[in-house]
Design a protein around this motif. Structure first.
Motif, mmCIF file in Angstrom:
data_model
loop_
_atom_site.group_PDB
_atom_site.id
_atom_site.type_symbol
_atom_site.label_atom_id
_atom_site.label_comp_id
_atom_site.label_asym_id
_atom_site.label_seq_id
_atom_site.Cartn_x
_atom_site.Cartn_y
_atom_site.Cartn_z
ATOM 1 N N MET A 187 0.837 -1.181 0.000
ATOM 2 C CA MET A 187 0.000 0.000 0.000
ATOM 3 C C MET A 187 0.876 1.236 0.000
ATOM 4 S SD MET A 187 -3.147 -0.741 2.568
ATOM 5 C CE MET A 187 -2.238 -1.562 3.869
ATOM 6 N N GLY A 188 0.350 2.269 -0.576
ATOM 7 C CA GLY A 188 1.090 3.508 -0.644
ATOM 8 C C GLY A 188 0.855 4.382 0.573
ATOM 9 N N GLU A 189 1.574 5.456 0.573
ATOM 10 C CA GLU A 189 1.516 6.407 1.691
ATOM 11 C C GLU A 189 0.100 6.909 1.932
ATOM 12 O OE1 GLU A 189 3.001 10.981 2.538
ATOM 13 O OE2 GLU A 189 3.746 9.925 0.791
ATOM 14 N N LEU A 190 -0.565 7.385 0.894
ATOM 15 C CA LEU A 190 -1.906 7.947 1.054
ATOM 16 C C LEU A 190 -2.927 6.891 1.455
ATOM 17 C CD1 LEU A 190 -1.983 10.481 -1.914
ATOM 18 C CD2 LEU A 190 -1.612 10.940 0.514
ATOM 19 N N THR A 191 -2.774 5.688 0.939
ATOM 20 C CA THR A 191 -3.691 4.606 1.296
ATOM 21 C C THR A 191 -3.585 4.281 2.778
ATOM 22 O OG1 THR A 191 -3.440 3.679 -0.923
ATOM 23 C CG2 THR A 191 -4.363 2.239 0.759
ATOM 24 N N ASP A 192 -2.369 4.195 3.289
ATOM 25 C CA ASP A 192 -2.167 3.917 4.712
ATOM 26 C C ASP A 192 -2.765 5.026 5.573
ATOM 27 O OD1 ASP A 192 -0.881 1.476 4.441
ATOM 28 O OD2 ASP A 192 1.108 2.381 4.331
ATOM 29 N N LYS A 193 -2.535 6.259 5.174
ATOM 30 C CA LYS A 193 -3.067 7.383 5.944
ATOM 31 C C LYS A 193 -4.595 7.382 5.935
ATOM 32 C CE LYS A 193 0.807 10.608 5.570
ATOM 33 N NZ LYS A 193 1.211 11.927 5.066
ATOM 34 N N ALA A 194 -5.191 7.121 4.774
ATOM 35 C CA ALA A 194 -6.655 7.109 4.661
ATOM 36 C C ALA A 194 -7.264 5.989 5.499
ATOM 37 C CB ALA A 194 -7.062 6.965 3.202
ATOM 38 N N LYS A 195 -6.676 4.803 5.425
ATOM 39 C CA LYS A 195 -7.182 3.696 6.235
ATOM 40 C C LYS A 195 -7.018 3.997 7.718
ATOM 41 C CE LYS A 195 -6.934 -0.132 3.074
ATOM 42 N NZ LYS A 195 -6.746 -1.574 2.988
ATOM 43 N N GLY A 196 -5.931 4.643 8.070
ATOM 44 C CA GLY A 196 -5.702 5.017 9.462
ATOM 45 C C GLY A 196 -6.752 5.984 9.964
ATOM 46 N N ILE A 197 -7.087 6.968 9.147
ATOM 47 C CA ILE A 197 -8.118 7.933 9.535
ATOM 48 C C ILE A 197 -9.455 7.220 9.698
ATOM 49 C CG2 ILE A 197 -9.460 9.914 8.713
ATOM 50 C CD1 ILE A 197 -6.797 10.949 7.482
ATOM 51 N N GLY A 198 -9.761 6.318 8.783
ATOM 52 C CA GLY A 198 -11.009 5.557 8.866
ATOM 53 C C GLY A 198 -11.099 4.733 10.133
#
Length: 58
Positions: free
Chosen positions: A1-12
């Motif tokens: 997973m990329g940087e933005l994907t990890d951040k988005a999943k983390g926020i979720g």
């Protein structure tokens, strides 16, 4: 997973964890699950930040 994907999943996960905690009432198990999910989200966001700093190969 990329940087933005990890951040988005983390926020979720943080949002879902906070919602579980807010709606748990006297249910300590649900509150604990919410705290755990919130921590998971924080870790995912941190992972995304590290990937951003070092590149997606991490």
């Amino acid at each position: 997973m990329g940087e933005l994907t990890d951040k988005a999943k983390g926020i979720g996960n943080e949002i879902a964890g906070n919602a579980k905690q807010a709606t748990s009432g006297d249910n300590t198990q649900q509150a604990a699950e919410g705290r755990a999910q919130e921590r998971k989200g924080e870790a995912q966001q941190f992972k995304g930040k590290v990937k951003g700093a070092l590149g997606d190969s991490v």
